[in-house]
Design a protein around this motif. Structure first.
Motif, short mmCIF file in Angstrom:
data_model
loop_
_atom_site.label_atom_id
_atom_site.label_comp_id
_atom_site.label_asym_id
_atom_site.label_seq_id
_atom_site.Cartn_x
_atom_site.Cartn_y
_atom_site.Cartn_z
N SER A 51 1.98 -13.93 -8.75
CA SER A 51 3.14 -14.82 -7.95
C SER A 51 2.27 -15.52 -6.37
O SER A 51 3.31 -15.82 -5.48
CB SER A 51 4.46 -14.27 -7.57
OG SER A 51 4.84 -14.21 -9.52
N GLY A 52 1.39 -15.50 -6.30
CA GLY A 52 0.88 -16.11 -4.64
C GLY A 52 0.74 -14.95 -3.92
O GLY A 52 0.93 -15.39 -2.67
N LYS A 53 0.67 -13.86 -4.25
CA LYS A 53 1.42 -12.65 -3.60
C LYS A 53 -0.07 -11.63 -3.38
O LYS A 53 -0.22 -11.50 -4.41
CB LYS A 53 2.40 -12.07 -3.04
CG LYS A 53 4.02 -13.37 -2.65
CD LYS A 53 5.33 -12.50 -2.80
CE LYS A 53 6.45 -13.30 -2.70
NZ LYS A 53 6.23 -14.80 -1.90
N VAL A 54 -0.55 -11.07 -2.36
CA VAL A 54 -0.91 -9.95 -2.22
C VAL A 54 -0.39 -8.99 -2.64
O VAL A 54 0.37 -8.66 -0.71
CB VAL A 54 -2.13 -10.02 -1.38
CG1 VAL A 54 -3.25 -9.03 -1.70
CG2 VAL A 54 -3.12 -11.42 -1.73
N TYR A 55 -0.18 -7.41 -2.88
CA TYR A 55 0.18 -6.55 -2.97
C TYR A 55 -0.81 -5.14 -2.87
O TYR A 55 -2.45 -5.02 -3.67
CB TYR A 55 1.01 -6.01 -4.04
CG TYR A 55 2.07 -6.89 -3.97
CD1 TYR A 55 3.39 -7.12 -3.42
CD2 TYR A 55 1.88 -8.09 -4.82
CE1 TYR A 55 4.11 -8.21 -3.20
CE2 TYR A 55 3.05 -9.07 -4.65
CZ TYR A 55 4.11 -8.63 -4.08
OH TYR A 55 5.29 -9.99 -4.76
N ASP A 56 -0.60 -4.28 -1.62
CA ASP A 56 -1.95 -2.81 -2.09
C ASP A 56 -1.03 -1.73 -2.45
O ASP A 56 -0.38 -1.16 -1.53
CB ASP A 56 -1.66 -2.59 -0.56
CG ASP A 56 -3.36 -1.44 -0.06
OD1 ASP A 56 -2.83 -0.75 -0.95
OD2 ASP A 56 -3.53 -0.66 1.21
N VAL A 57 -1.05 -1.47 -3.59
CA VAL A 57 -0.77 -0.58 -4.62
C VAL A 57 -0.90 0.81 -4.55
O VAL A 57 -1.40 1.13 -5.49
CB VAL A 57 -0.42 -0.95 -5.51
CG1 VAL A 57 0.56 -2.52 -5.76
CG2 VAL A 57 -1.82 -1.49 -6.91
N THR A 58 -2.33 0.95 -3.97
CA THR A 58 -3.18 1.99 -3.86
C THR A 58 -1.95 3.30 -3.56
O THR A 58 -1.73 4.28 -4.92
CB THR A 58 -4.01 2.04 -2.35
OG1 THR A 58 -5.16 1.01 -2.24
CG2 THR A 58 -4.46 3.33 -2.19
N PRO A 59 -0.93 3.36 -3.07
CA PRO A 59 0.10 4.28 -2.64
C PRO A 59 1.08 4.56 -3.72
O PRO A 59 1.40 5.36 -4.10
CB PRO A 59 0.80 3.63 -1.41
CG PRO A 59 0.66 3.02 -0.85
CD PRO A 59 -0.66 2.52 -1.14
N PHE A 60 1.12 3.46 -4.56
CA PHE A 60 1.77 3.38 -6.12
C PHE A 60 0.95 3.95 -7.46
O PHE A 60 1.47 4.43 -8.41
CB PHE A 60 2.53 2.13 -6.45
CG PHE A 60 3.58 2.23 -7.30
CD1 PHE A 60 4.37 3.05 -7.37
CD2 PHE A 60 3.63 1.56 -7.96
CE1 PHE A 60 5.95 2.90 -8.29
CE2 PHE A 60 4.29 1.02 -9.07
CZ PHE A 60 5.48 2.34 -9.64
N MET A 61 0.30 3.96 -6.88
CA MET A 61 -1.19 4.32 -8.81
C MET A 61 -1.09 5.68 -8.76
O MET A 61 -0.67 5.55 -10.55
CB MET A 61 -2.35 4.75 -8.03
CG MET A 61 -3.36 3.37 -7.21
SD MET A 61 -3.55 1.84 -7.88
CE MET A 61 -4.72 2.23 -9.24
N ASP A 62 -0.41 6.80 -8.42
CA ASP A 62 -0.15 8.21 -9.05
C ASP A 62 1.89 7.60 -9.88
O ASP A 62 1.70 8.45 -10.34
CB ASP A 62 -0.01 8.81 -8.28
CG ASP A 62 -1.32 9.26 -7.88
OD1 ASP A 62 -1.91 9.55 -8.53
OD2 ASP A 62 -1.68 9.85 -6.85
N ASP A 63 1.63 6.96 -9.15
CA ASP A 63 3.40 6.89 -9.38
C ASP A 63 4.00 5.57 -10.84
O ASP A 63 4.69 6.04 -11.34
CB ASP A 63 4.68 6.83 -8.44
CG ASP A 63 4.22 7.60 -7.57
OD1 ASP A 63 3.66 9.06 -7.72
OD2 ASP A 63 4.14 7.10 -5.67
N HIS A 64 3.21 5.18 -10.70
CA HIS A 64 3.04 3.84 -11.87
C HIS A 64 2.93 4.73 -13.28
O HIS A 64 2.90 4.71 -13.55
CB HIS A 64 2.14 2.90 -11.56
CG HIS A 64 2.46 1.65 -12.92
ND1 HIS A 64 1.68 1.64 -13.54
CD2 HIS A 64 2.54 0.79 -12.35
CE1 HIS A 64 2.25 0.31 -14.68
NE2 HIS A 64 2.30 -0.26 -12.72
#
Length: 134
Positions: free
Chosen positions: A27-40
């Protein structure tokens, strides 16, 4: 969220496409999801498959909960420069092995070297089995 968000170019965001460095555009925003990779809950493969493109549709199609949407705030790192986002993701066909007629004969010979003795043994066994006196 930041008061004056950083604006990222698509090419910059697309480079972050690994388990230890994963950014998404939603939605036009950038997210650094690196810390969430193991928890997704869907696993890191789901997040990695959403890199290098606008992942808004992927995100919306899943039907994320309100709490998942609230969680996104902590991964927000800026906005995407929409002028840099390709209109359509370019299709890159998978690499296929090229047919090499010179190698085909080698392969056929190897297969025959394996199969012919088995065929001979099978025939010999069959002949012996059916010609025995009962």
């Amino acid at each position: 969220m930041a008061a004056d968000p950083k604006v990222h170019a698509f090419e910059e965001v697309a480079k972050h496409n690994k388990t230890k460095d994963c950014w998404l555009i939603i939605s036009g925003k950038v997210y650094d999801v690196t810390p969430f990779m193991d928890d997704h809950p869907g696993g890191d493969e789901v997040l990695l498959s959403a890199t290098g493109k606008d992942a808004t549709n992927d995100f919306e199609d899943v039907g994320h909960s309100d709490s998942a949407r609230e969680m996104m705030d902590k991964y927000y790192i800026g906005e995407i420069d929409m002028a840099t986002v390709p209109l359509k993701r370019s299709y890159i066909p998978p690499q296929q092995a090229q047919y090499n007629p010179e190698k085909t004969s080698e392969f056929v010979i190897k297969i025959l070297q394996f199969l012919v003795p088995l065929l001979i043994l099978g025939l010999a066994f069959g002949v012996r089995h059916y010609t025995k006196e009962k």
